[in-house]
Design an enzyme around this catalytic site. Structure first.
Site, PDB file in Angstrom:
ATOM      1  N   PRO A  48       0.834  -1.202   0.000  1.00 33.37           N
ATOM      2  CA  PRO A  48       0.000   0.000   0.000  1.00 33.37           C
ATOM      3  C   PRO A  48       0.869   1.252   0.000  1.00 33.37           C
ATOM      4  O   PRO A  48       2.017   1.212   0.421  1.00 33.37           O
ATOM      5  CB  PRO A  48      -0.769  -0.116   1.314  1.00 33.37           C
ATOM      6  N   SER A  66       7.434   4.708   9.200  1.00 31.35           N
ATOM      7  CA  SER A  66       7.534   3.654   8.190  1.00 31.35           C
ATOM      8  C   SER A  66       6.229   2.901   8.054  1.00 31.35           C
ATOM      9  O   SER A  66       5.329   3.008   8.885  1.00 31.35           O
ATOM     10  CB  SER A  66       8.668   2.700   8.542  1.00 31.35           C
ATOM     11  N   LYS A  67       6.155   2.142   6.973  1.00 27.53           N
ATOM     12  CA  LYS A  67       4.959   1.334   6.730  1.00 27.53           C
ATOM     13  C   LYS A  67       4.699   0.395   7.896  1.00 27.53           C
ATOM     14  O   LYS A  67       3.572   0.117   8.250  1.00 27.53           O
ATOM     15  CB  LYS A  67       5.160   0.482   5.474  1.00 27.53           C
ATOM     16  N   ARG A  68       5.799  -0.100   8.466  1.00 33.93           N
ATOM     17  CA  ARG A  68       5.643  -1.050   9.558  1.00 33.93           C
ATOM     18  C   ARG A  68       5.061  -0.411  10.816  1.00 33.93           C
ATOM     19  O   ARG A  68       4.573  -1.095  11.690  1.00 33.93           O
ATOM     20  CB  ARG A  68       6.982  -1.717   9.874  1.00 33.93           C
TER      21      ARG A  68
END
Ligand code: GLU
Length: 508
Positions: free
Chosen positions: A17, A265-267
């Site tokens: 995403p 971050s994405k995480r």
């Protein structure tokens, strides 16, 4: 080539995403293009097939659409430089890689991944970092060390190979960045990056430069994480003979975690208590769901406005900008060099502001379906009045019911903390008296009821706070809400009396 039109691109890789940092990059590209009457295109950089994620491309397109970032060329709408998906442009790249080899700016390398791994390990054993570069390239199996006939033999027999750029020795490479100024890097620090592989696909670096050139991109506006690649790209423009058609670079500062400790971050996902994606995303393999701003109830204009100010500032105190105003005011000169901390509370603040700008009628359109689902009989004028009353307390449309249910239904329970703090030993007794007052309050208006209750308090030398808190508790079920007498007027005399009776009965 090199028409002087402003042309920018957003070039995500469909590896998952789109992160809100990516949305901001797309937004700045869009604002810059629109401001200068230029074009913005969407190019999908999907040459790394190992990182391809199902559904990511559709997600990216839907996200841009929701944000109102209406690029005018690219995947999803086509245009004069189609195709815009790099995997569909496969035949385009090889000739450029071969040109580089022919002109001695690149070379074939036949080292297997296992061989390179062994070398890497031996470097690590000596506490050194391994990179394939000008210092060690002559120790490897490549067209710089093998004879021409050996190279031809390997190529003809279908041995796997890569093409690597031959980085020059000890040369200062200048990247002119519109945000960071002149960035100088000595070429000795760079490695001989792979440009092309024998599976027929270019790597990011070659494909990116070739496409920016062919698509007549005038400005490359992208995240700071790409700044280390810029010197390599500058060299590629030169080696491909496009020095004079090179785009201008602008590397955007990072979006940081709220505490400023590192890149958002994405995480980080929902771990920090707020979404990092524009739309909800379901991971196709793990089925794990990550929340998104749209689904959390954010209005796209509020979301965009919030993002625009994370890295750019208008130079004034103004905070609320429509998309048109952003286009009007945006400039790369006012994009800062340092990272911007993401502030989830400020994001809510923006949504609150945009919600306040909506008319009661507009909000009613969004709220009514939910009330219908709850089987609430819809009295339009009551709904509009209630919206007007609770709107200042709302950040999100979905908060309406929590803020206003007591206008439509009697509280089914009483907030425990409010009961503890606000229901006193003699509350039942006083509420009985208040009930009698209300019974006789005619006309039954907020104003008149208020006068009656206040007079009663003064005459009996009671504490206003104590009485009002207890009354609010049994009418609303909690210690929240707008003016209590207005609530009482709206729900009507019969309902008010019945709630007082019930409150006395339940709380005793
Ligand atoms: N495909 C790269 C990415 O995923 C694009 C970087 C660039 O804009 O050059 O971010």
């Amino acid at each position: 080539m090199n028409s002087h039109k402003i042309r920018v691109r957003f070039a995500p890789s469909p590896t998952g995403p789109l992160h809100i940092g990516g949305v901001r990059t797309a937004l700045y590209n869009y604002l810059f293009a629109k401001k200068h009457g230029g074009d913005m295109l969407l190019r999908i950089e999907d040459t790394d097939q190992t990182r391809y994620v199902e559904g990511a491309e559709a997600y990216i397109i839907e996200s841009l659409k929701w944000c109102g970032i209406n690029y005018n060329e690219g995947v999803g709408i086509d245009g004069p430089h189609a195709p815009y998906r790099q995997s569909e442009r496969k035949p385009v790249y090889k000739q450029y890689a071969l040109d580089l080899i022919k002109n001695n700016f690149a070379y074939y390398a036949f080292d297997t991944p296992q061989e390179l791994e062994t070398v890497r390990k031996s470097y690590e054993a000596d506490k050194k970092n391994f990179q394939y570069d000008q210092k060690n390239r002559l120790q490897f199996k490549n067209s710089l060390t093998l004879s021409q006939s050996e190279v031809s033999f390997l190529l003809d027999s279908g041995s796997p190979y890569v093409m690597r750029i031959k980085i020059p020795e000890n040369e200062e490479i200048l990247v002119n960045d519109l945000i960071r100024g002149e960035v100088r890097v000595n070429s000795s620090q760079l490695d001989d990056k792979v440009l092309f592989k024998s599976d027929g696909l270019p790597t990011y670096h070659l494909a990116n430069v070739v496409d920016d050139y062919l698509m007549e991109i005038s400005h490359v506006i992208r995240g700071e994480e790409w700044l280390p690649s810029a010197p390599l790209h500058v060299l590629l423009y030169r080696y491909l003979g496009w020095e004079n058609d090179k785009p201008q670079f602008a590397h955007l500062p990072l979006l940081l975690k709220p505490d400023g400790n590192g890149k958002l971050s994405k995480r980080d996902g929902d771990r920090l208590g707020f979404p990092v994606f524009p739309l909800q995303w379901t991971d196709p393999s793990s089925k794990e769901i990550s929340s998104g701003y749209r689904d959390a109830g954010y209005l796209p204009d509020a979301f965009i406005n919030m993002l625009a100010l994370l890295g750019w500032n208008p130079g004034t105190e103004q905070e609320i900008f429509s998309m048109d105003e952003l286009i009007e005011s945006f400039s790369l000169e006012r994009v800062g060099k340092s990272g911007s901390k993401f502030d989830p509370e400020k994001a809510k603040w923006f949504n609150h502001q945009y919600l306040q700008q909506m008319t009661d009628e507009e909000l009613a359109e969004l709220i009514a379906p939910d009330l219908t689902l709850k089987l609430i009989h819809l009295d339009r004028s009551l709904l509009l009045t209630v919206i007007g009353m609770v709107k200042p307390r709302m950040n999100f449309v979905h908060e309406f019911w929590d803020q206003a249910s007591y206008f439509f239904v009697a509280p089914s329970e009483y907030d425990a903390k409010a009961v503890k703090d606000r229901w006193k030993n003699d509350s039942a007794e006083t509420m009985k008296k208040v009930s009698t007052l209300i019974q006789h309050s005619e006309p039954f208006t907020a104003e008149n009821t208020k006068t009656q209750v206040m007079n009663f308090i003064v005459e009996n030398q009671l504490n206003t706070g104590v009485i009002m808190n207890a009354l609010r508790l049994i009418i609303v079920g909690a210690s929240k809400g707008p003016d209590l007498f207005e609530i009482i007027e709206l729900i009507g005399k019969t309902e008010t009396l019945s709630r007082i009776d019930k409150g006395i009965e339940v709380l005793g």
